[in-house]
Scaffold this active site. Sequence first.
Site, PDB file in Angstrom:
ATOM      1  N   LYS A 107       3.629   4.166 -10.240  1.00  0.00           N
ATOM      2  CA  LYS A 107       2.406   4.037  -9.437  1.00  0.00           C
ATOM      3  C   LYS A 107       1.194   3.769 -10.341  1.00  0.00           C
ATOM      4  CE  LYS A 107       4.402   7.027  -5.888  1.00  0.00           C
ATOM      5  NZ  LYS A 107       4.613   8.417  -5.444  1.00  0.00           N
TER       6      LYS A 107
ATOM      7  N   GLU B  59       0.829  -1.216   0.000  1.00  0.00           N
ATOM      8  CA  GLU B  59       0.000   0.000   0.000  1.00  0.00           C
ATOM      9  C   GLU B  59       0.861   1.263   0.000  1.00  0.00           C
ATOM     10  OE1 GLU B  59      -2.886   1.634  -0.887  1.00  0.00           O
ATOM     11  OE2 GLU B  59      -3.788  -0.090   0.093  1.00  0.00           O
TER      12      GLU B  59
HETATM   13  N1  HSE Z   1       8.952  10.914  -4.053  1.00  0.00           N
HETATM   14  C1  HSE Z   1       7.630  10.406  -3.834  1.00  0.00           C
HETATM   15  C2  HSE Z   1       6.640  11.539  -3.964  1.00  0.00           C
HETATM   16  C3  HSE Z   1       7.539   9.789  -2.475  1.00  0.00           C
HETATM   17  O1  HSE Z   1       7.066  12.695  -3.964  1.00  0.00           O
HETATM   18  O2  HSE Z   1       5.452  11.301  -4.097  1.00  0.00           O
HETATM   19  C4  HSE Z   1       6.284   9.018  -2.235  1.00  0.00           C
HETATM   20  O3  HSE Z   1       6.145   7.932  -3.109  1.00  0.00           O
END
Ligand code: HSE
Length: 422
Positions: A213, A137
């Site tokens: 993602k 998650e």
């Molecule tokens: N570098 C990522 C961001 C960290 O700024 O969203 C979280 O996944």
Amino acid sequence: MSTNAALPLASASSTPAGQPWRIGLIGFGCVGQGLYTILEQQPASGFTVARIAVKTAGKVRPLPAGRFELDAGALLADDSLDVLVEVIDDPEAAFQLVAEALRRGRRVVTANKAMLACHLPELVRLQREGRGTLLYEAAVCGSIPVIRTLDAYFGGEPLRQLTGILNGSSNYVLTRMGEAGSEYSPALTEAQSQGFAETDPALDMAAFDPRSKAVLLAAHAYGTFLRPEQVLNLGIEGITAVDIAFAASQGQKIKVVAGLQRLPDGRVTALVTPQLVGPESPLYTVDHEFNGVVIEADFAGEQFLRGRGAGGHPTGSAVLADLAALRQGFAYQYPKTAEAPAYASDLEVEIYLRTDEDRLIDLLDFSEISEEADEDEYVVGYVALENLIRHRDTLRTYGAFVVRTGRLRPISVATLLEEVSA
Ligand code: HSE
């Protein structure tokens, strides 16, 4: 075993009921420390960090040196550990560790989105063979419970569309540039100093991180396993005040938006780019390091999840949620993989392109131009998504800035005729 078989639930622990689960923590950066401090503040959480493995000896850390060891493999082999939490920076090393842990039938929690996006089919196969359980998650949208929502709650319902702000650092920079008229570089330095940014800031600013993602969201929302390089990612490295002003002149903001969409023919597309977002969208007010995801489901309609997308505590909170879920026997089911739709990229997207390199406009081969401003050096019009994917590195090299308007259409008849006659 069939690749579509249901996944076994997480296995029971040998730790007696009522005793805290022993965690083997691999990595002690922002997320590892976030989890550690959360557990310290929650002594009744039911979890304790038993062993910590790190890569580098002698680094200044907030715990005594004796708490750390250098051989992560020793944690994989330690059966007294109930669960392994992998939160290191290096995707390939993380994959070796996680895959080996699953082969050994271990329970694993990871936050490593780049590793997962590259190796998800293999990791799912290992789990389907009954070897271990993997939850992640924390890899998508920090504290927002979006993966479990898609996998478990919306596992039976078709989804029309998902749109989301999946990267806290770039959202922070865009927010600062919009509200304070701040320049790009100081805004990025601020995001880095707050611990949101990746070690290599290009991962955030050129949208490689939210692309990873989006790949994970596609697997759970649609059952479609995409290779990261299939998904268009354009970032904000080339943004200037001119672009912010252009968006404001339309009553809109620029956000880096991941769009996953089911097309009328049933296929799905996914892309991550800067996009114009108006006040009618719930994403309009998602600012700073916050993330947001709008889920449009066939029967439930629209739902909106918003929360902190980066930082040690929000991300550590998601790891803790996975630990608790494992303790309850939860495992992802990837419920839509049996009838996964194909991926589509034969589409045209409407973009705003600002560049002082006229040949980029030729290279992208706009099928239609609706607006052109010589003074500010921008054009608005439709281009083939595949042209954007093919030329994304060139656009980046020449500092061009691209924003989607959000409009998408099937590839035009004129373009198809050109392709046939070429
Ligand atoms: N570098 C990522 C961001 C960290 O700024 O969203 C979280 O996944």
